[in-house]
Scaffold this motif. Structure first.
Motif, PDB file in Angstrom:
ATOM      1  N   TYR A 167       0.810  -1.219   0.000  1.00 32.06           N
ATOM      2  CA  TYR A 167       0.000   0.000   0.000  1.00 32.06           C
ATOM      3  C   TYR A 167       0.844   1.271   0.000  1.00 32.06           C
ATOM      4  CZ  TYR A 167      -3.416  -3.503   1.320  1.00 32.06           C
ATOM      5  OH  TYR A 167      -4.197  -4.629   1.348  1.00 32.06           O
ATOM      6  N   GLU A 168       2.081   1.160  -0.406  1.00 28.05           N
ATOM      7  CA  GLU A 168       2.978   2.309  -0.419  1.00 28.05           C
ATOM      8  C   GLU A 168       2.435   3.441  -1.296  1.00 28.05           C
ATOM      9  OE1 GLU A 168       5.932   4.518   0.971  1.00 28.05           O
ATOM     10  OE2 GLU A 168       5.644   2.415   1.573  1.00 28.05           O
ATOM     11  N   TYR A 169       1.631   3.079  -2.306  1.00 31.04           N
ATOM     12  CA  TYR A 169       1.082   4.090  -3.211  1.00 31.04           C
ATOM     13  C   TYR A 169       0.227   5.122  -2.488  1.00 31.04           C
ATOM     14  CZ  TYR A 169      -3.204   1.231  -3.035  1.00 31.04           C
ATOM     15  OH  TYR A 169      -4.308   0.538  -2.625  1.00 31.04           O
ATOM     16  N   LEU A 170      -0.307   4.773  -1.338  1.00 34.96           N
ATOM     17  CA  LEU A 170      -1.146   5.726  -0.613  1.00 34.96           C
ATOM     18  C   LEU A 170      -0.378   6.992  -0.263  1.00 34.96           C
ATOM     19  CD1 LEU A 170      -3.117   3.376   1.823  1.00 34.96           C
ATOM     20  CD2 LEU A 170      -4.016   4.543  -0.200  1.00 34.96           C
ATOM     21  N   TRP A 171       0.909   6.850   0.005  1.00 39.44           N
ATOM     22  CA  TRP A 171       1.684   8.003   0.453  1.00 39.44           C
ATOM     23  C   TRP A 171       2.132   8.890  -0.688  1.00 39.44           C
ATOM     24  CZ3 TRP A 171       0.635   8.896   5.147  1.00 39.44           C
ATOM     25  CH2 TRP A 171       0.232   7.826   5.956  1.00 39.44           C
ATOM     26  N   GLU A 172       1.837   8.467  -1.912  1.00 36.27           N
ATOM     27  CA  GLU A 172       2.056   9.342  -3.059  1.00 36.27           C
ATOM     28  C   GLU A 172       0.858  10.259  -3.283  1.00 36.27           C
ATOM     29  OE1 GLU A 172       3.007   6.853  -6.344  1.00 36.27           O
ATOM     30  OE2 GLU A 172       4.751   5.954  -5.359  1.00 36.27           O
ATOM     31  N   ASP A 173      -0.215  10.002  -2.550  1.00 34.24           N
ATOM     32  CA  ASP A 173      -1.437  10.794  -2.618  1.00 34.24           C
ATOM     33  C   ASP A 173      -1.344  11.901  -1.569  1.00 34.24           C
ATOM     34  OD1 ASP A 173      -4.077  11.795  -2.278  1.00 34.24           O
ATOM     35  OD2 ASP A 173      -4.926   9.919  -3.011  1.00 34.24           O
ATOM     36  N   THR A 174      -1.264  13.133  -2.001  1.00 39.12           N
ATOM     37  CA  THR A 174      -1.076  14.241  -1.054  1.00 39.12           C
ATOM     38  C   THR A 174      -2.236  14.376  -0.078  1.00 39.12           C
ATOM     39  OG1 THR A 174      -1.997  15.797  -2.675  1.00 39.12           O
ATOM     40  CG2 THR A 174       0.406  15.566  -2.599  1.00 39.12           C
ATOM     41  N   GLU A 175      -3.454  14.015  -0.509  1.00 42.65           N
ATOM     42  CA  GLU A 175      -4.593  14.087   0.412  1.00 42.65           C
ATOM     43  C   GLU A 175      -4.398  13.123   1.573  1.00 42.65           C
ATOM     44  OE1 GLU A 175      -8.589  15.336  -1.845  1.00 42.65           O
ATOM     45  OE2 GLU A 175      -7.766  13.453  -2.602  1.00 42.65           O
ATOM     46  N   VAL A 176      -3.834  11.948   1.296  1.00 40.14           N
ATOM     47  CA  VAL A 176      -3.577  10.972   2.348  1.00 40.14           C
ATOM     48  C   VAL A 176      -2.430  11.436   3.238  1.00 40.14           C
ATOM     49  CG1 VAL A 176      -2.889   8.595   2.853  1.00 40.14           C
ATOM     50  CG2 VAL A 176      -4.448   9.048   0.956  1.00 40.14           C
ATOM     51  N   SER A 177      -1.308  11.790   2.629  1.00 42.72           N
ATOM     52  CA  SER A 177      -0.120  12.143   3.404  1.00 42.72           C
ATOM     53  C   SER A 177      -0.311  13.411   4.233  1.00 42.72           C
ATOM     54  CB  SER A 177       1.091  12.296   2.482  1.00 42.72           C
ATOM     55  OG  SER A 177       0.861  13.304   1.508  1.00 42.72           O
ATOM     56  N   ASP A 178      -1.224  14.297   3.800  1.00 45.46           N
ATOM     57  CA  ASP A 178      -1.499  15.513   4.573  1.00 45.46           C
ATOM     58  C   ASP A 178      -2.407  15.258   5.777  1.00 45.46           C
ATOM     59  OD1 ASP A 178       0.062  16.997   2.907  1.00 45.46           O
ATOM     60  OD2 ASP A 178      -1.592  17.944   1.818  1.00 45.46           O
ATOM     61  N   SER A 179      -3.157  14.151   5.746  1.00 43.96           N
ATOM     62  CA  SER A 179      -4.147  13.904   6.797  1.00 43.96           C
ATOM     63  C   SER A 179      -3.751  12.806   7.784  1.00 43.96           C
ATOM     64  CB  SER A 179      -5.507  13.538   6.172  1.00 43.96           C
ATOM     65  OG  SER A 179      -6.043  14.610   5.424  1.00 43.96           O
ATOM     66  N   PRO A 235      -3.817   3.821  -8.903  1.00 45.46           N
ATOM     67  CA  PRO A 235      -2.506   3.361  -9.366  1.00 45.46           C
ATOM     68  C   PRO A 235      -2.577   1.932  -9.890  1.00 45.46           C
ATOM     69  CG  PRO A 235      -2.618   3.140  -7.001  1.00 45.46           C
ATOM     70  CD  PRO A 235      -3.930   3.770  -7.433  1.00 45.46           C
ATOM     71  N   ILE A 236      -1.567   1.523 -10.626  1.00 43.30           N
ATOM     72  CA  ILE A 236      -1.533   0.162 -11.171  1.00 43.30           C
ATOM     73  C   ILE A 236      -1.528  -0.874 -10.054  1.00 43.30           C
ATOM     74  CG2 ILE A 236       0.991  -0.007 -11.308  1.00 43.30           C
ATOM     75  CD1 ILE A 236      -1.610  -1.288 -13.910  1.00 43.30           C
ATOM     76  N   GLU A 237      -0.980  -0.508  -8.885  1.00 39.01           N
ATOM     77  CA  GLU A 237      -0.954  -1.457  -7.762  1.00 39.01           C
ATOM     78  C   GLU A 237      -2.349  -1.839  -7.299  1.00 39.01           C
ATOM     79  OE1 GLU A 237       2.849   0.947  -7.557  1.00 39.01           O
ATOM     80  OE2 GLU A 237       0.718   1.368  -7.906  1.00 39.01           O
ATOM     81  N   ARG A 238      -3.319  -0.979  -7.586  1.00 35.70           N
ATOM     82  CA  ARG A 238      -4.688  -1.246  -7.113  1.00 35.70           C
ATOM     83  C   ARG A 238      -5.436  -2.221  -8.018  1.00 35.70           C
ATOM     84  NH1 ARG A 238      -7.937  -3.086  -5.283  1.00 35.70           N
ATOM     85  NH2 ARG A 238      -9.711  -2.410  -4.052  1.00 35.70           N
ATOM     86  N   ILE A 239      -4.918  -2.507  -9.205  1.00 33.81           N
ATOM     87  CA  ILE A 239      -5.530  -3.521 -10.070  1.00 33.81           C
ATOM     88  C   ILE A 239      -5.144  -4.898  -9.553  1.00 33.81           C
ATOM     89  CG2 ILE A 239      -5.616  -4.482 -12.408  1.00 33.81           C
ATOM     90  CD1 ILE A 239      -6.969  -1.765 -12.162  1.00 33.81           C
ATOM     91  N   ASN A 240      -6.141  -5.753  -9.308  1.00 34.48           N
ATOM     92  CA  ASN A 240      -5.865  -7.085  -8.789  1.00 34.48           C
ATOM     93  C   ASN A 240      -5.578  -8.110  -9.880  1.00 34.48           C
ATOM     94  OD1 ASN A 240      -8.284  -5.929  -6.734  1.00 34.48           O
ATOM     95  ND2 ASN A 240      -6.447  -6.731  -5.748  1.00 34.48           N
ATOM     96  N   THR A 241      -6.321  -8.018 -10.981  1.00 32.11           N
ATOM     97  CA  THR A 241      -6.231  -9.054 -12.010  1.00 32.11           C
ATOM     98  C   THR A 241      -6.494  -8.461 -13.383  1.00 32.11           C
ATOM     99  OG1 THR A 241      -7.154 -10.639 -10.413  1.00 32.11           O
ATOM    100  CG2 THR A 241      -7.105 -11.336 -12.698  1.00 32.11           C
ATOM    101  N   LEU A 242      -5.819  -8.998 -14.399  1.00 30.39           N
ATOM    102  CA  LEU A 242      -6.153  -8.733 -15.798  1.00 30.39           C
ATOM    103  C   LEU A 242      -6.901  -9.935 -16.345  1.00 30.39           C
ATOM    104  CD1 LEU A 242      -2.773  -7.322 -17.235  1.00 30.39           C
ATOM    105  CD2 LEU A 242      -4.600  -6.081 -16.064  1.00 30.39           C
TER     106      LEU A 242
END
Length: 330
Positions: A167-179, A235-242
């Protein structure tokens, strides 16, 4: 998102038809249907069949008619109100989990209207945990703890997310990292806590379905995938399956794209595709004439996502590649 627009006046109906045309240019909007008059009956019949109800009417009319239909924060659809002159767009119900606030801003931008948002986290520029769940398609367990977490955010008290590297991608989201702050335990679960209440965020399964021309390049498939997820702001990490259809099981570009982004690729048989029906799919006459099925990317994504799945991105073409994305509600 499937949207019902309910109007009560002729001016409101004209405004609704204009809004319908604008919304349908967005591929994350799956369906927009207009109902004129008969507000009470329409709401009874549509409240649980659409993701969002937009009333072009006085707020009081909507409030009186939805009261008997409201059940829970996690299941109620988004409800918006627009005055018949289109001056204001009001987020009335399910502002966060149902996405009403986000849609209010989108519609206000489309119409040149003023958005009206009354939720405390938004007014205090905080990213509510239910907004986080809506944006990244998580279930919240238990829902009853949302209030405690969001109250801490509003009062500038510490709220942290305990997570692992998935879930590292969450911290690339400024709304998440600011809150929120980083958690310390690196749990195998995704947990949000204020030290008093805990919320577990559980991924809903997201499946990206692919179709393509013969001998499509890996580069074109990858470009299509990234353009599609950009539409959903995930983000691409949030896709589970193709997934794709059996007729594309040896398509080199699709196979290599799945390897490149390290996602499992599920192959759906032709018989499953032929027997699958869903009212939200957009059939292609070309595909039907060639393979005897209405499409590949939409049905394959819905089948793999499960029996209660819904499209969150309808079939979209990108230079020889078609993409659809389905979300599991199981």
């Amino acid at each position: 998102m499937k949207i019902a627009i309910i109007t009560v006046t002729e001016n409101g109906k004209i405004l609704g038809e204009s809004l319908q045309n604008k919304l349908l240019t967005d591929n994350t909007i799956i369906k927009v249907q207009i109902f004129h008059k008969n507000v009470k009956k329409t709401l009874i019949n549509s409240f649980n069949k659409f993701d969002c109800i937009i009333g072009i009417m006085a707020t009081g009319i909507m409030v009186r008619n939805i009261c008997p239909l409201i059940k829970t924060k996690e299941n109620d659809p988004a409800v918006l109100i627009i005055d018949e002159k289109g001056k204001h767009v009001i987020s009335l119900l399910s502002g966060h989990l149902g996405g009403a606030n986000k849609l209010t801003h989108k519609i206000a931008d489309l119409m040149g209207s003023d958005p009206v948002i009354t939720t405390s986290t938004d007014l205090n520029s905080k990213f509510g945990v239910d907004c986080l769940a809506n944006k990244y398609h998580f279930k919240l367990i238990p829902v009853s703890n949302i209030k405690s977490i969001n109250s801490s955010l509003i009062n500038d008290q510490k709220v942290w997310i305990d997570y692992n590297s998935n879930y590292e991608y969450l911290w690339e989201d400024t709304e998440v990292s600011d809150s929120y702050e980083h958690g310390n335990n690196h749990s195998q679960k995704l947990l949000v806590s204020n030290g008093i209440s805990d919320l577990e965020l559980v991924e809903k399964k997201i499946v990206l379905g692919l179709g393509s021309r013969k001998n499509i390049s890996t580069e074109k498939v990858l470009k299509a995938i990234y353009l599609a997820i950009a539409n959903l702001d995930i983000p691409i990490e949030r896709i589970n399956t193709l997934t794709t259809g059996e007729m594309k099981k040896n398509e080199h570009g699709i196979l290599e794209a799945a390897k490149t982004i390290n996602k499992p690729l599920k192959i759906i048989s032709e018989s499953e595709l032929k027997n699958f029906t869903n009212p939200d799919m957009n059939d292609s006459e070309f595909v039907k004439s060639k393979f005897g099925i209405g499409g590949v990317c939409e049905p394959s994504s819905l089948i793999e996502a499960g029996t209660k799945s819904r499209l969150i991105l309808r079939k979209t073409s990108y230079d020889g590649v078609t993409v659809a994305i389905a979300l599991s509600f199981n």
